[in-house]
Write a protein that holds these residues in place. Structure first.
Motif, short mmCIF file in Angstrom:
data_model
loop_
_atom_site.label_atom_id
_atom_site.label_comp_id
_atom_site.label_asym_id
_atom_site.label_seq_id
_atom_site.Cartn_x
_atom_site.Cartn_y
_atom_site.Cartn_z
N GLU A 173 51.07 -8.06 52.97
CA GLU A 173 52.02 -7.02 53.42
C GLU A 173 51.57 -6.40 54.73
OE1 GLU A 173 54.63 -6.39 51.35
OE2 GLU A 173 53.90 -7.63 49.71
N LEU A 174 50.42 -6.86 55.21
CA LEU A 174 49.91 -6.34 56.48
C LEU A 174 49.95 -7.45 57.52
CD1 LEU A 174 46.77 -4.53 54.97
CD2 LEU A 174 48.93 -3.46 55.61
N GLN A 175 51.14 -7.67 58.07
CA GLN A 175 51.32 -8.73 59.07
C GLN A 175 52.35 -8.27 60.08
OE1 GLN A 175 51.66 -13.06 57.86
NE2 GLN A 175 52.06 -12.07 55.92
N GLU A 176 52.10 -8.54 61.34
CA GLU A 176 53.06 -8.15 62.37
C GLU A 176 54.16 -9.19 62.53
OE1 GLU A 176 54.94 -5.99 63.67
OE2 GLU A 176 53.12 -4.82 64.04
N THR A 177 55.06 -9.22 61.54
CA THR A 177 56.23 -10.09 61.55
C THR A 177 57.44 -9.20 61.32
OG1 THR A 177 54.84 -11.60 60.29
CG2 THR A 177 57.14 -12.21 60.56
N PRO A 178 58.56 -9.47 61.94
CA PRO A 178 59.72 -8.61 61.70
C PRO A 178 60.03 -8.46 60.22
CG PRO A 178 60.17 -10.11 63.49
CD PRO A 178 58.84 -10.52 62.92
N SER A 180 57.77 -3.77 54.49
CA SER A 180 56.80 -2.70 54.26
C SER A 180 57.39 -1.33 54.56
CB SER A 180 55.55 -2.93 55.12
OG SER A 180 54.89 -4.11 54.72
N THR A 181 58.18 -1.29 55.61
CA THR A 181 58.82 -0.03 55.97
C THR A 181 59.73 0.46 54.85
OG1 THR A 181 58.81 -0.67 58.29
CG2 THR A 181 60.25 1.12 57.68
N ALA A 182 60.51 -0.46 54.32
CA ALA A 182 61.43 -0.09 53.25
C ALA A 182 60.68 0.41 52.02
CB ALA A 182 62.31 -1.28 52.88
N TRP A 183 59.60 -0.27 51.68
CA TRP A 183 58.81 0.17 50.52
C TRP A 183 58.19 1.54 50.76
CZ3 TRP A 183 58.83 -0.97 45.66
CH2 TRP A 183 59.34 -2.20 45.27
N GLY A 184 57.71 1.74 51.96
CA GLY A 184 57.14 3.04 52.30
C GLY A 184 58.17 4.15 52.17
N ARG A 196 49.29 3.60 57.37
CA ARG A 196 48.49 3.74 58.59
C ARG A 196 48.91 2.71 59.64
NH1 ARG A 196 43.10 6.70 58.65
NH2 ARG A 196 43.57 8.29 57.08
N TRP A 197 49.16 1.52 59.18
CA TRP A 197 49.58 0.47 60.10
C TRP A 197 50.93 0.84 60.73
CZ3 TRP A 197 52.95 -3.89 57.96
CH2 TRP A 197 53.48 -4.66 59.00
N LEU A 198 51.88 1.21 59.88
CA LEU A 198 53.24 1.47 60.37
C LEU A 198 53.33 2.71 61.25
CD1 LEU A 198 55.21 0.58 57.12
CD2 LEU A 198 55.07 -0.77 59.23
N THR A 199 52.39 3.63 61.11
CA THR A 199 52.40 4.80 61.98
C THR A 199 51.58 4.55 63.25
OG1 THR A 199 50.50 5.73 60.81
CG2 THR A 199 52.67 6.45 60.11
N GLY A 200 51.06 3.34 63.37
CA GLY A 200 50.29 3.02 64.56
C GLY A 200 48.90 3.61 64.55
N ALA A 201 48.47 4.11 63.38
CA ALA A 201 47.15 4.73 63.30
C ALA A 201 46.04 3.69 63.16
CB ALA A 201 47.10 5.72 62.14
N LEU A 202 46.42 2.50 62.72
CA LEU A 202 45.44 1.44 62.48
C LEU A 202 46.02 0.10 62.92
CD1 LEU A 202 42.91 2.51 61.13
CD2 LEU A 202 43.72 1.65 58.95
#
Lengths: 203, 203
Positions: free
Chosen positions: B90-95, B101-105, B165-171
DNA sequence: GTCTATAAAGCGATAGAC
DNA sequence: GTCTATCGCTTTATAGAC
């Protein structure tokens, strides 16, 4: 009645805990604070201004229970217990803590879509990370700095996840605290085991 | 042009990734899908119906990369690598992954305030937990069931935190994956060390 | 500083033509 | 099935009296 401004901020914290930052309506807030909508605009300009001040208000309030060790509890400075307390403090069924954790969760969730929110979040996270890494260093004694930071990252990220689980009712607060404590212990042991001169933790 | 329904769902996934579930506007969605608002209502009834179908669409789509081991990659069934893959997938930079991941968040964040969302979330989490616990059991060989579940809880909760963290650009995504991998290894070692007949993991 | 009343805008949803 | 036009409610924000 004096200082309606503070009354409004406290009401805002409660409304945010109930509806979320994005769910806060100026009308509901005014009713919660027992003032008129116009007064809120008079004091805070617009909705964004209110949110800005409220988030700051909540952050300041949180420092009360976050940074201060309970006096007379005999908790040694830099102990494992202090580390545990710092990391389980946000997991408590208290109105204040719940309001605080809810607001932070909303801030994190909002920052996914609003880059403007990210900076404030990043600052707080960095500071928080630094503090935990430092505490870890004291508890584990020697350890390379990068290992300390990585461990602190895993623990603080875990805390954020546990907070969400707690607030969604997916995890009882006691269970969340227990998971946190176990992870703290494991990370500390891991750091100690990673010392130059490896020592078997079992023997 | 056939199957506008699917076009709308794909557009909805993109809009949710950009604005969040709560930030999705029927007008923006229609524009993104290059159709009229009325057509969206014709196919999905109302906003809630659209969201329901979109979330389901996203969930189905996610199974493609979640449950299937890449064929011909020589990844043994029940291996540590499979476990790592499942937890870093779930941690991959793919559309597609980012949308998912965004939807789940958003679903998690929304469930804090909307009890109606909690049940679906709980079901998915329970299933996910069960799978990870089972994989952990295979990798660590023997271990008490409660320890397996606790370890799986810590790992899945950590994943949720890392995702935010990934989706907020923190990591950076690579950093998030690395933190996850280290935790997986540590949990597996912890489980192995906790066997009845304790063995020093260093020796 | 605080209120009541109202304007202005945003947004979900529907009507009706094609 | 698909569109354009519009309705009506909700919510932010302001005007103006006290």
């Amino acid at each position: 009645m004096k200082d309606r401004k503070r009354v409004i901020l406290e009401a805002a914290a409660r409304v945010i805990a109930r509806r979320g930052v994005r769910g806060l309506r100026m009308e509901e807030l005014a009713a919660e604070a027992h003032v008129s909508k116009a007064l809120v605009y008079y004091h805070f300009g617009d909705r964004a201004g209110l949110l800005h001040h409220t988030l700051r208000f909540i952050g300041d309030r949180a420092q009360r229970y976050t940074r201060h060790r309970p006096p007379g509890s005999g908790e040694p400075d830099g102990s494992l217990r202090e580390l545990e307390r710092r990391l389980t403090q946000e997991l408590q069924e208290t109105p204040e803590v719940r309001e605080n954790s809810t607001a932070w969760g909303e801030l994190r969730a909002g920052a996914v879509f609003d880059p403007a929110l990210r900076e404030g979040l990043r600052e707080a996270s960095t500071e928080w990370l630094r503090e935990i890494a430092e505490l870890l260093g004291r508890v584990a004694q020697t350890a390379p700095d990068t290992a300390l930071v990585a461990a602190a990252e895993r623990l603080t990220v875990l805390l954020e996840g546990l907070s969400t689980r707690w607030l969604t009712g997916a995890l009882p607060v006691a269970h969340a605290r227990e998971l946190m404590r176990v992870s703290v212990t494991a990370e500390v042991e891991g750091l100690r085991a990673a010392r130059p001169r490896a020592v078997c933790p079992v023997g």
